[in-house]
Design a protein around this motif. Sequence first.
Motif, PDB file in Angstrom:
ATOM      1  N   ASP A 165       6.024   3.793  -1.241  1.00  0.00           N
ATOM      2  CA  ASP A 165       6.261   3.142   0.061  1.00  0.00           C
ATOM      3  C   ASP A 165       6.233   4.143   1.205  1.00  0.00           C
ATOM      4  O   ASP A 165       5.883   3.793   2.336  1.00  0.00           O
ATOM      5  CB  ASP A 165       7.622   2.428   0.069  1.00  0.00           C
ATOM      6  CG  ASP A 165       7.567   1.076  -0.624  1.00  0.00           C
ATOM      7  OD1 ASP A 165       6.447   0.572  -0.858  1.00  0.00           O
ATOM      8  OD2 ASP A 165       8.640   0.519  -0.930  1.00  0.00           O
ATOM      9  N   ARG A 192       0.080   2.540  -0.709  1.00  0.00           N
ATOM     10  CA  ARG A 192      -0.117   1.110  -1.018  1.00  0.00           C
ATOM     11  C   ARG A 192      -1.155   0.929  -2.129  1.00  0.00           C
ATOM     12  O   ARG A 192      -0.962   0.149  -3.067  1.00  0.00           O
ATOM     13  CB  ARG A 192      -0.572   0.396   0.262  1.00  0.00           C
ATOM     14  CG  ARG A 192      -1.055  -1.027   0.086  1.00  0.00           C
ATOM     15  CD  ARG A 192       0.092  -1.994   0.128  1.00  0.00           C
ATOM     16  NE  ARG A 192      -0.345  -3.376   0.030  1.00  0.00           N
ATOM     17  CZ  ARG A 192       0.361  -4.408   0.418  1.00  0.00           C
ATOM     18  NH1 ARG A 192       1.554  -4.243   0.922  1.00  0.00           N
ATOM     19  NH2 ARG A 192      -0.091  -5.626   0.283  1.00  0.00           N
ATOM     20  N   CYS A 208       6.441  -7.092  -5.428  1.00  0.00           N
ATOM     21  CA  CYS A 208       5.133  -7.468  -4.859  1.00  0.00           C
ATOM     22  C   CYS A 208       5.293  -8.440  -3.685  1.00  0.00           C
ATOM     23  O   CYS A 208       4.603  -8.307  -2.664  1.00  0.00           O
ATOM     24  CB  CYS A 208       4.246  -8.089  -5.932  1.00  0.00           C
ATOM     25  SG  CYS A 208       3.773  -6.939  -7.235  1.00  0.00           S
ATOM     26  N   GLN A 240       7.877  -8.791  -1.700  1.00  0.00           N
ATOM     27  CA  GLN A 240       8.464  -8.100  -0.544  1.00  0.00           C
ATOM     28  C   GLN A 240       7.409  -7.326   0.243  1.00  0.00           C
ATOM     29  O   GLN A 240       7.563  -7.106   1.445  1.00  0.00           O
ATOM     30  CB  GLN A 240       9.556  -7.129  -1.015  1.00  0.00           C
ATOM     31  CG  GLN A 240      10.841  -7.812  -1.461  1.00  0.00           C
ATOM     32  CD  GLN A 240      11.770  -6.858  -2.196  1.00  0.00           C
ATOM     33  OE1 GLN A 240      11.407  -5.707  -2.505  1.00  0.00           O
ATOM     34  NE2 GLN A 240      12.980  -7.322  -2.510  1.00  0.00           N
ATOM     35  N   ARG A 241       6.337  -6.929  -0.432  1.00  0.00           N
ATOM     36  CA  ARG A 241       5.296  -6.119   0.206  1.00  0.00           C
ATOM     37  C   ARG A 241       4.017  -6.913   0.484  1.00  0.00           C
ATOM     38  O   ARG A 241       2.975  -6.325   0.755  1.00  0.00           O
ATOM     39  CB  ARG A 241       4.991  -4.896  -0.685  1.00  0.00           C
ATOM     40  CG  ARG A 241       6.127  -3.902  -0.700  1.00  0.00           C
ATOM     41  CD  ARG A 241       6.153  -3.025  -1.927  1.00  0.00           C
ATOM     42  NE  ARG A 241       7.293  -2.126  -1.916  1.00  0.00           N
ATOM     43  CZ  ARG A 241       8.536  -2.485  -2.232  1.00  0.00           C
ATOM     44  NH1 ARG A 241       8.785  -3.729  -2.623  1.00  0.00           N
ATOM     45  NH2 ARG A 241       9.530  -1.623  -2.169  1.00  0.00           N
ATOM     46  N   GLN A 242       4.111  -8.235   0.395  1.00  0.00           N
ATOM     47  CA  GLN A 242       2.965  -9.128   0.633  1.00  0.00           C
ATOM     48  C   GLN A 242       1.731  -8.739  -0.194  1.00  0.00           C
ATOM     49  O   GLN A 242       0.595  -8.741   0.294  1.00  0.00           O
ATOM     50  CB  GLN A 242       2.572  -9.158   2.130  1.00  0.00           C
ATOM     51  CG  GLN A 242       3.498  -9.974   3.005  1.00  0.00           C
ATOM     52  CD  GLN A 242       4.744  -9.221   3.426  1.00  0.00           C
ATOM     53  OE1 GLN A 242       4.643  -8.096   3.890  1.00  0.00           O
ATOM     54  NE2 GLN A 242       5.905  -9.813   3.240  1.00  0.00           N
TER      55      GLN A 242
END
Length: 610
Positions: free
Chosen positions: A384, A391, A416, A418-420
Motif C-alpha cells: 500500500d 498496487r 480487495c 477496501q482497495r476497489q
Amino acid sequence: SEVSFYHGEGGPSSSRVFVVRRDQDIYIQTLRKLFNESHGIFVGLQRSEEELAGKSRKAQLVQVSKNYRSVIRACMEDMHQAASKFVSWPCFFQVSILSAMELIWNLCEILFVEAAAAGPLLLRLLDWVRLHVCDVDNMVREVLSSENPSKHELFWNVVDVFVLQGRMDEARHLLSKEASANPASMNMYKILDDLMKKMPMPSLGNTQTLTEMELKWQHWHEECQRYLQDGTFASNSHMESICKILLGDEDAILEKKELMTTWYHFLVTRLLYSHPTVKPMELRFYAQSSMDLFLGGESSPEPLDTILMAAFEFEMHQVIKECSIALSNWWFVAHLTDLLDHCKLLQSHNLYFGSNMREFLLLEYASGLFSHHSLWQLGVDYFDHCPEYGRVYLELHIERIPLNTEQKALKVLRICEQRQMHEQVRSICKIMAMKALRNNRLGSALSWSIRAKDAAFATLISDRFLKDYCERGCFSDLDLIDNLGPSMLLSDRLTFLGKYREFHRLYGEKRFSEAAKLLLMLMTAHIAPCSFWMTLLTDALPLLEQKEVIFSAEQTYELMRCLEDLTAGKSDKQKFQDDDVETMKVEMLRLALARNLARVIVKEGTLEGS
C-alpha cells in the motif's frame, strides 16, 4: 528469491540456473516478533509523515529508529534464551545476525538519522561501543564480584577496559580500591585519579563551544604529558600504560587489542584520546587508518567491517547494497531504507527500471511475506505504501493466496474490496463459488456468485436449487433465498427462484389469492423457464381445489392457455413418449381448470344477479 546465472564451458547454450538464496527467515518462528512488531512501527511512520515537520521532525525520526532497534534487541534476547535452553546452533547463528543488524542500525542512526555534530558525535559513538562490545562483560562481572577485586589477576584488565571505553567514574572507583591497599603509592594514584577526573568531555547541550572544549582538552593533554615525562608513574607499569592511553598513544592503545576485540572500538578509543571534537566528515580517514592499524595485514575485512566502513564514509547506498548481500533477509534493508528516505537522504537515487531504492526493497520484502501462510497480511500494508508498483504487486500476489477456508477467503476479499480491486473480488468469489458447488453446498455457492455479480453462475446454481426442489419437494438454505432482496435481479433464473420461494411462503401462510396472483405472473411474464411450467401448473392444483374460489375466470383462462402452450409445444412423438404420470397430470389439470371455471361462472353470475 535471488537467482544467479552460471554459464558452463559451452557458453550461454549450456546455462544453468541456481537459486542462491530465498527469504527463508520468514519461516523462523522466533523472528515472527520482528516482523509483526516492526510492521506497526512502519505503518505508524507512513501515517505520521504529514505531522513530521520542524524541529521535532528529527527527534521523532530518531525515536522511530530506536523503536526499530528495541524490536531487534527484544527478538535477539528471545532467540538467545531459546538457544541457551535447547543448545541450538541455528539459534546462536541468528543471535549473531540480529546483533550485527542492531550494531549497523545503531551506527546509521547516529550518523544519518540523528546526524550528530562534532562533540556530541563522540559521546554517541562511545555509547555505541559500550552497548555493542560485550566480549569483556563477563570478565568485568567476575572481577567486581570477587571478595577482593584489587587482588584479582584480571583487575588491571578491567581498569583498562573502563579507560578504553571512557568509563572514567568506574575506572576511578576501582583504582581507589587499589590505592587503599597500597598506601605507599597513594600520591601516584591521587595524581592519576585527578587527571581522569579533570578530563574534558564534549557536552550534549550548548554549554560550551567546540573552541572552548579544544582549549580545555589541550591544557589537560599537556598536563598528562608533563606527568609522563617527569616519570611520575614510572614505578607502576599499569598506571604508566593508562597515562599513555590518556595521551592517545596509538602503540599503547594497540597493546590492549585483545580487550577492545574490534577495530571500531579502537577507532572510538583513539578519537576519545586524540581528537574528541572530530567532525562527521573526518570519520572516514580515522576509520580507514584504524582498521588498517588494528588488522595489521593479518586478516582481511569481514562483510560486517565493509558495511561499517561504508557507514563511516557516509556511503549510504553502499551500506544498503552490502547489507542486501550479507544479510539473510530483506527486513533490515527495507526498513532502514524507508527510514532514511523519510530523513530525505535518498531522494536522488532512482533505479534504472523506474522505481526508487526504497520502493524496490519494500516490494521485495513484502513479496517474501506473501509466501508465508499468515504473514502475507503484513505484506499488504507494505504494498500500500509503494506508490508506483505497489498496487500491481498486490494484485499479482493476492491472486496466488491459497483460499483454504471461507474465513481466509473473506479476509482476502475484504482487503480487495477496501482497495476497489474489482477484478480480484470477482475472481475470489468465482473460485469460492466453484468450490462450494463441487461440495454440493448450494447456499454458499449462490452467496459467492451473488457477491461476484456473476449472472451466468447464479443462473446455474439457481437451476440446481430448482432441480433439488423437484427431486426432494423442499428447498434447502431457506434463509438465504428468503433474504435475497435486490440481489435476485442479478439473473432471470435467480429472480424466478426468489419469487417461487415467495409463492411457497404465501401459500404456507394461507394467503391464497396473493399466491395465485404471483404464480400466474411467473408464467405469463415468462419469468419461469418453460421446463418448469408443469411444476407450476401442478402447484396450482391445490389452489383450484380450495372450497373458496381463488382464481377468477380471466386467471383460469390464462392458466388454460399456459397448459395448452405447454402441451402444444411438444411433438406427437414426444407426447407418446411422456409417461403415464405426466399424462395423468395434464388430465387432472384440465379437469380442475374446467371445474374451477364452472364455479367461477356460477359465482360471478350469482354476484351479477344479486
